[in-house]
Design an enzyme around this catalytic site. Structure first.
Site, PDB file in Angstrom:
ATOM      1  CD  GLU A 198      -2.945  -1.054   2.336  1.00 40.81           C
ATOM      2  OE1 GLU A 198      -2.963   0.053   3.241  1.00 40.81           O
ATOM      3  OE2 GLU A 198      -3.587  -2.002   2.364  1.00 40.81           O
ATOM      4  CD  GLU A 389      -3.815  -5.711   3.774  1.00 44.10           C
ATOM      5  OE1 GLU A 389      -4.679  -4.860   4.151  1.00 44.10           O
ATOM      6  OE2 GLU A 389      -2.508  -5.429   3.889  1.00 44.10           O
TER       7      GLU A 389
HETATM    8  O1  IFM Z   1      -4.137  -3.194   9.077  1.00 44.82           O
HETATM    9  C1  IFM Z   1      -4.144  -2.668   7.873  1.00 44.82           C
HETATM   10  C2  IFM Z   1      -3.039  -3.113   6.978  1.00 44.82           C
HETATM   11  O2  IFM Z   1      -1.548  -3.040   7.644  1.00 44.82           O
HETATM   12  C3  IFM Z   1      -2.742  -2.691   5.722  1.00 44.82           C
HETATM   13  N1  IFM Z   1      -4.359  -2.723   5.066  1.00 44.82           N
HETATM   14  C4  IFM Z   1      -5.271  -1.903   5.566  1.00 44.82           C
HETATM   15  C5  IFM Z   1      -5.202  -2.831   7.157  1.00 44.82           C
HETATM   16  C6  IFM Z   1      -6.505  -2.328   8.131  1.00 44.82           C
HETATM   17  O3  IFM Z   1      -6.376  -1.007   8.164  1.00 44.82           O
END
Ligand code: IFM
Length: 484
Positions: A198, A389
Site C-alpha cells: 500500500e 487483503e
Molecule cells: O491493518 C491494515 C494493514 O496493515 C494494511 N491494510 C489495511 C489494514 C486495515 O486497516
C-alpha cells in the site's frame, strides 16, 4: 517431519510455477463459474504484517523502526498502545501456522521487518534476524503453505527516517540493498515476493496527513516520498531478479473506487483526480515509467517530485503479478481548503457514504470490489492478480463459553467473495485471496481497538488465540473452493 533437504525441495517446487493453477497463467478466461464459485486451484490465504503481529521489538539484534519510535509519542496511538509485544508471533509463529492449517489455507502473506535484517537500514545482514524468517519459511513449507512475504509493510529503520525517510531519494537504494539480502537468503525457497504494501496509504498518512510514523504533515515531502517509493519499486524489482532470476516479483496496492460526494462537476473532477493519485500513482510508473497525467501541474511535476533524467527507466518494474487490497469505496469532494499539494484541492472521506458501516466506520460496499477489479484490469492487463487483503473490523468479544460470534464479518466476507467470483467469471485473472487478517493485531493509530482477525487474540492473557465463527466459516469456503 520433513528434513531440511525435503523442505528445500518442497520450497523449490512451490517457488516455481507448480503452485499456480493452470488457468491463472492463462488470460483469465475461466469459463462459467456459478455464483460464489472459484476456479480450480484458487489460492486461499490470510495476511498479517511484521509490526502488527511479531512483537519482540528488541530481540536478536533488531534495530529501532519508525513505528517503534512513533508509538512512544504521546497522543499518537489510541490508549498509548504499542507493537512491542503485539501477537508475539516472533515466538508463536507455529501457533499461527496451526491456525492457517485449521482454516485449510494454502498461502500466508506476512511481511519482513527490515530492522531485523539491517538494524539501521544499511550494511550486512543480521543472521539472527534472518534466522526468524528462515524458520518461519521452513515451517510454512513443511505445512504445505506458500510463503508470500512483503519486503516493506511500513516499518522503516529509524536511522533511515532520521536521514529523511522516504522523501530522501537515497532510501530507494537502501531498499534495493535490503531486497538483495532477502532474495539471496530466501530465494531458494520463496518464489513469490511483494515489494511494497500500500504505497499510497503509507506515503499519504505518514508524510501528508501525519497520522502514521513519522507523523509529518508536509505535502511537498509527501510528493517526494512517492517518487522515492517508485524508484525503489524498480530498483527492488531488479535486485530480487538479480539475486535469483526465477523469482516472481509483484507489489501490493490499496485500491478503491472514488465516488464524487455529489454530482457537481467540481466533485466529479476532484474524484477523478484523487482516484489517479490513489489508485494509479504507483502502479502506472512501474508498468510504464510515467506518471498519470492530470494530477500535478505538468510544468511543476518534475521539480515537485525531485525527478532526474533517466528516472523513467529506474521506476520500471515489469511486475510478474499484482496484489490488490480492497476494503471500501472512497468519497471525494472538492474543497476550498488548501491541501498543500499544488493543483490538488480535495477532501476525502472513507465514512461519509449512505451504506452500512463496519465497527471502524468504513462503508460496506461489495460492488466497489467488483468495479475496482474491472477498472484495474485495464491497467494490469493479463497479469495475474492476487487479492492480498480484504476484511473488516468487528470488535466482538468472547461469550460466556469463550466462543466468538462474528456474523457481520461472515456477511462482509461472503458479500465480497461473491463479488470477487463474479469478477473472475467476467474475466479478471485473480488467482488468490488473502483475508485481512489471520488474527486480531495492532491496527496502527487505532492500537488494539479495531479487530480485523479471523482469530481472536486475548492481549491480556499471553496472546491466547481463539478461532472466531468467521474462521470456521472461512475454513469451509477454502475447502469447498466456493462461498458456503
Ligand atoms: O491493518 C491494515 C494493514 O496493515 C494494511 N491494510 C489495511 C489494514 C486495515 O486497516
Amino acid at each position: 517431519m520433513m528434513d531440511r533437504r525435503q523442505v528445500l525441495q518442497l520450497g523449490t517446487a512451490l517457488a516455481g510455477a507448480a503452485l499456480l493453477p493452470r488457468w491463472a497463467r492463462a488470460t483469465g478466461d475461466t469459463g462459467t463459474l456459478q455464483p460464489g464459485e472459484f476456479p480450480p486451484g484458487f489460492l486461499w490465504g490470510a495476511a498479517t504484517a511484521a509490526y502488527q503481529v511479531e512483537g519482540a521489538y528488541r530481540e536478536d539484534g533488531k534495530g529501532e523502526s519508525n513505528w517503534d519510535r512513533f508509538v512512544l509519542a504521546p497522543g499518537k496511538i489510541k490508549n498509548g498502545d504499542t507493537g512491542n509485544v503485539a501477537c508475539d508471533s516472533y515466538h508463536r509463529y507455529k501457533d499461527d501456522i496451526a491456525l492457517l492449517r485449521a482454516m485449510n489455507l494454502k498461502s500466508y502473506r506476512f511481511s519482513i521487518a527490515w530492522t531485523r535484517i539491517q538494524a539501521d537500514g544499511t550494511g550486512p545482514a543480521n543472521t539472527r534476524g534472518l534466522g526468524y524468517y528462515d524458520r518461519l519459511t521452513d515451517a510454512l513449507l513443511e505445512a504445505g503453505i506458500r510463503p508470500l512475504p512483503t519486503l516493506y509493510h511500513w516499518d522503516l529503520p529509524q536511522d533511515l527516517e532520521d536521514r529523511g525517510g522516504w522523501p530522501n531519494r537515497d532510501t530507494a537504494a537502501r531498499f534495493a540493498d535490503y531486497a538483495t539480502i532477502m532474495g539471496r537468503a530466501l530465494g531458494d525457497r520463496i518464489g513469490h515476493w511483494s515489494l511494497f504494501n500500500e504505497p499510497k496509504a503509507f506515503t499519504q498518512l505518514s508524510y501528508w496527513q501525519g497520522v502514521f510514523a513519522p507523523g509529518r504533515k508536509d505535502a511537498l515531502a509527501f510528493l517526494k516520498s512517492t517518487h522515492t517509493v517508485n524508484l525503489a519499486h524498480g530498483l527492488g524489482y531488479r535486485a530480487l531478479k538479480a539475486a535469483n532470476a526465477r523469482l516472481k516479483v509483484g507489489s501490493v496496492y490499496d485500491v478503491s473506487p472514488h465516488i464524487p460526494a455529489t454530482d457537481s462537476p467540481a466533485d466529479r473532477a476532484a474524484a477523478e483526480q484523487m482516484a489517479k493519485l490513489s489508485n494509479l500513482w504507483f502502479i502506472v510508473p512501474a508498468l510504464t515509467g510515467k506518471y498519470p497525467d492530470g494530477v500535478l501541474p505538468a510544468l511543476e511535476q518534475e521539480a515537485l517530485l525531485g525527478w532526474r533524467a533517466g528516472d523513467e527507466q529506474v521506476m520500471r518494474a515489469d511486475l510478474d503479478f499484482v496484489g490488490l487490497n480492497y476494503y471500501s469505496q472512497t468519497r471525494v469532494a472538492a474543497s476550498a481548503q488548501n491541501s498543500g499539494v499544488p493543483g490538488l484541492d480535495v477532501t476525502v472521506d472513507w465514512a461519509a457514504g449512505p451504506d452500512e458501516k463496519t465497527d471502524f466506520g468504513w462503508d460496506i460496499y461489495p460492488q466497489g470490489f467488483y468495479d475496482i477489479l474491472k477498472d484495474m484490469q485495464r491497467v494490469t492487463g493479463s497479469r495475474p492478480i492476487e487479492i492480498t487483503e480484504n476484511g473488516a473490523a468487528y470488535n466482538n468479544k468472547p461469550d460466556a463459553e469463550g466462543h466468538i460470534h462474528d456474523p457481520k464479518r461472515i456477511a462482509y466476507l461472503r458479500a465480497h467473495l461473491l463479488a470477487l467470483s463474479r469478477a473472475i467469471n467476467d474475466g479478471v485473472p485473480v488467482r488468490g485471496y488473502h483475508c485481512w487478517s489471520l488474527m486480531d493485531n495492532f491496527e496502527w493509530a487505532q492500537g488494539y481497538t479495531q479487530r480485523f482477525g479471523l482469530t481472536y487474540v486475548d492481549f491480556d492473557h499471553q496472546q491466547r488465540r481463539t478461532m472466531k465463527d468467521s474462521a470456521y466459516w472461512y475454513a469451509k469456503v477454502a475447502a469447498a473452493n466456493r462461498v458456503v
